[in-house]
Design a protein around this motif. Sequence first.
Motif, PDB file in Angstrom:
ATOM      1  N   LEU A 204      15.451  58.023  35.609  1.00  0.00           N
ATOM      2  CA  LEU A 204      14.462  59.055  35.926  1.00  0.00           C
ATOM      3  C   LEU A 204      14.642  60.256  34.999  1.00  0.00           C
ATOM      4  O   LEU A 204      13.670  60.755  34.414  1.00  0.00           O
ATOM      5  N   ALA A 205      15.865  60.721  34.849  1.00  0.00           N
ATOM      6  CA  ALA A 205      16.135  61.867  33.989  1.00  0.00           C
ATOM      7  C   ALA A 205      15.729  61.578  32.547  1.00  0.00           C
ATOM      8  O   ALA A 205      15.147  62.431  31.867  1.00  0.00           O
ATOM      9  N   ALA A 206      16.024  60.373  32.075  1.00  0.00           N
ATOM     10  CA  ALA A 206      15.680  59.994  30.702  1.00  0.00           C
ATOM     11  C   ALA A 206      14.167  59.985  30.499  1.00  0.00           C
ATOM     12  O   ALA A 206      13.668  60.408  29.435  1.00  0.00           O
ATOM     13  N   GLU A 207      13.422  59.534  31.495  1.00  0.00           N
ATOM     14  CA  GLU A 207      11.956  59.510  31.384  1.00  0.00           C
ATOM     15  C   GLU A 207      11.385  60.920  31.374  1.00  0.00           C
ATOM     16  O   GLU A 207      10.455  61.222  30.620  1.00  0.00           O
ATOM     17  N   VAL A 208      11.944  61.799  32.213  1.00  0.00           N
ATOM     18  CA  VAL A 208      11.499  63.190  32.226  1.00  0.00           C
ATOM     19  C   VAL A 208      11.789  63.839  30.875  1.00  0.00           C
ATOM     20  O   VAL A 208      10.958  64.570  30.314  1.00  0.00           O
ATOM     21  N   GLN A 209      12.957  63.555  30.326  1.00  0.00           N
ATOM     22  CA  GLN A 209      13.312  64.110  29.016  1.00  0.00           C
ATOM     23  C   GLN A 209      12.361  63.590  27.936  1.00  0.00           C
ATOM     24  O   GLN A 209      11.878  64.367  27.094  1.00  0.00           O
ATOM     25  N   ALA A 210      12.054  62.300  27.969  1.00  0.00           N
ATOM     26  CA  ALA A 210      11.189  61.704  26.953  1.00  0.00           C
ATOM     27  C   ALA A 210       9.789  62.303  26.984  1.00  0.00           C
ATOM     28  O   ALA A 210       9.175  62.554  25.939  1.00  0.00           O
ATOM     29  N   GLN A 211       9.281  62.553  28.193  1.00  0.00           N
ATOM     30  CA  GLN A 211       7.909  63.059  28.304  1.00  0.00           C
ATOM     31  C   GLN A 211       7.815  64.568  28.117  1.00  0.00           C
ATOM     32  O   GLN A 211       6.784  65.073  27.665  1.00  0.00           O
ATOM     33  N   VAL A 216      17.187  66.654  29.589  1.00  0.00           N
ATOM     34  CA  VAL A 216      17.348  66.473  31.035  1.00  0.00           C
ATOM     35  C   VAL A 216      18.357  65.357  31.257  1.00  0.00           C
ATOM     36  O   VAL A 216      18.214  64.266  30.721  1.00  0.00           O
ATOM     37  N   THR A 217      19.374  65.610  32.047  1.00  0.00           N
ATOM     38  CA  THR A 217      20.390  64.606  32.364  1.00  0.00           C
ATOM     39  C   THR A 217      20.510  64.446  33.871  1.00  0.00           C
ATOM     40  O   THR A 217      20.045  65.304  34.639  1.00  0.00           O
ATOM     41  N   TYR A 218      21.127  63.352  34.280  1.00  0.00           N
ATOM     42  CA  TYR A 218      21.407  63.160  35.706  1.00  0.00           C
ATOM     43  C   TYR A 218      22.801  63.661  36.014  1.00  0.00           C
ATOM     44  O   TYR A 218      23.772  63.266  35.365  1.00  0.00           O
ATOM     45  N   GLN A 219      22.912  64.539  37.011  1.00  0.00           N
ATOM     46  CA  GLN A 219      24.205  65.065  37.432  1.00  0.00           C
ATOM     47  C   GLN A 219      24.556  64.481  38.794  1.00  0.00           C
ATOM     48  O   GLN A 219      23.955  64.840  39.804  1.00  0.00           O
ATOM     49  N   PRO A 269      -0.491  46.255  40.571  1.00  0.00           N
ATOM     50  CA  PRO A 269       0.877  46.730  40.390  1.00  0.00           C
ATOM     51  C   PRO A 269       1.042  48.131  40.984  1.00  0.00           C
ATOM     52  O   PRO A 269       0.094  48.914  41.039  1.00  0.00           O
ATOM     53  N   THR A 270       2.234  48.445  41.422  1.00  0.00           N
ATOM     54  CA  THR A 270       2.506  49.776  41.951  1.00  0.00           C
ATOM     55  C   THR A 270       2.620  50.787  40.801  1.00  0.00           C
ATOM     56  O   THR A 270       2.791  50.417  39.641  1.00  0.00           O
ATOM     57  N   THR A 271       2.510  52.048  41.140  1.00  0.00           N
ATOM     58  CA  THR A 271       2.633  53.123  40.159  1.00  0.00           C
ATOM     59  C   THR A 271       3.997  53.066  39.484  1.00  0.00           C
ATOM     60  O   THR A 271       5.025  52.972  40.159  1.00  0.00           O
ATOM     61  N   THR A 272       4.004  53.124  38.148  1.00  0.00           N
ATOM     62  CA  THR A 272       5.262  53.042  37.422  1.00  0.00           C
ATOM     63  C   THR A 272       5.951  54.402  37.365  1.00  0.00           C
ATOM     64  O   THR A 272       5.333  55.443  37.602  1.00  0.00           O
ATOM     65  N   LEU A 273       7.229  54.377  37.023  1.00  0.00           N
ATOM     66  CA  LEU A 273       7.970  55.628  36.841  1.00  0.00           C
ATOM     67  C   LEU A 273       7.320  56.481  35.750  1.00  0.00           C
ATOM     68  O   LEU A 273       7.158  57.693  35.924  1.00  0.00           O
ATOM     69  N   LYS A 274       6.930  55.851  34.671  1.00  0.00           N
ATOM     70  CA  LYS A 274       6.296  56.579  33.571  1.00  0.00           C
ATOM     71  C   LYS A 274       5.020  57.263  34.040  1.00  0.00           C
ATOM     72  O   LYS A 274       4.770  58.440  33.723  1.00  0.00           O
ATOM     73  N   GLU A 275       4.197  56.550  34.806  1.00  0.00           N
ATOM     74  CA  GLU A 275       2.936  57.124  35.314  1.00  0.00           C
ATOM     75  C   GLU A 275       3.202  58.261  36.281  1.00  0.00           C
ATOM     76  O   GLU A 275       2.508  59.280  36.245  1.00  0.00           O
ATOM     77  N   ALA A 276       4.219  58.092  37.133  1.00  0.00           N
ATOM     78  CA  ALA A 276       4.519  59.128  38.130  1.00  0.00           C
ATOM     79  C   ALA A 276       5.022  60.390  37.475  1.00  0.00           C
ATOM     80  O   ALA A 276       4.626  61.510  37.856  1.00  0.00           O
ATOM     81  N   VAL A 277       5.892  60.257  36.475  1.00  0.00           N
ATOM     82  CA  VAL A 277       6.416  61.434  35.781  1.00  0.00           C
ATOM     83  C   VAL A 277       5.283  62.134  35.022  1.00  0.00           C
ATOM     84  O   VAL A 277       5.200  63.376  35.036  1.00  0.00           O
TER      85      VAL A 277
END
Length: 282
Positions: A204-211, A216-219, A269-277
């Motif tokens: 999740l953190a990596a996707e937020v950082q990419a977009q 953004v990292t996960y702590q 298909p359900t909403t993807t992580l990429k779409e949600a972010v």
Amino acid sequence: MIATTGATGHLGQLTVYALLDQGIAPQDIVALVRDPQKAASLSALGVQVRRADYTQPETLKTALEGVEKVLLVSSSDFADRVGQHRHVIEAAKQAGVKLLAYTSILRADTSRLSLAADHKATEELVRASGLTFVFLRNSWYMENYNPAQAVQHGAVAGSAGKGRVSAAARADYAAAAAAVLTQPGHDNAVYELGGDEAFTLTELAAEVQAQSGRPVTYQDMPQETYAQMLRGVGLPGVVADMLANSDVCLAQGDLYTESRDLSRLIGRPTTTLKEAVKAALA
């Protein structure tokens, strides 16, 4: 007529819209709300708005008159959630409701989440009532995560370790509820609902950082440390403890499913992580 409780809340309102999308006439949809004034937008669509308060059984009996099917959206009151649900179940039985769908939690009968106890108890009440039912056992909502906040702080915080969560968008869960309320073949069914593609909070953190283009990292932190952090940003203690406990259980697999029940019910298909972010950052 089809009714949904909590119709001014996130999931309840989306379910009303999903019923309309299914072609149900507005006058055949009943939006059950504590404060009808907050449902003006639904009234404007032609939906019936009726006052119904989980804590006032007399309002529920009146609100369910003529209703054939009802979605019981679980209460957000941690003090007496099961008692409130009991009021709705009893009113539904008295009103002659033919189908009661309930928004439960993934594997409610075996889950280690602190949240699960109330859901398990409610499912038992529904079964004991003799009502025909559908249990919609939802995993986590994508909306439980806040990508914009993660960008602001440069981190996604939690206690989930490397656990994978089968999160899905609220709109996906609402579409599933509308499906079981409008289509035959779901009597006394139990569905384990979650997104098609599970993810870790590191992903999740990596996707937020990419977009976002921001670091953004996960702590990951111990359960009590995470709970204290949540209290520090203003969450009530009971909510902070529940979220921290949920993350620990997430790490143990309690919010992961490979069932694909959700995508089968909604026919896509359900909403993807990429779409949600993307939607959250927009």
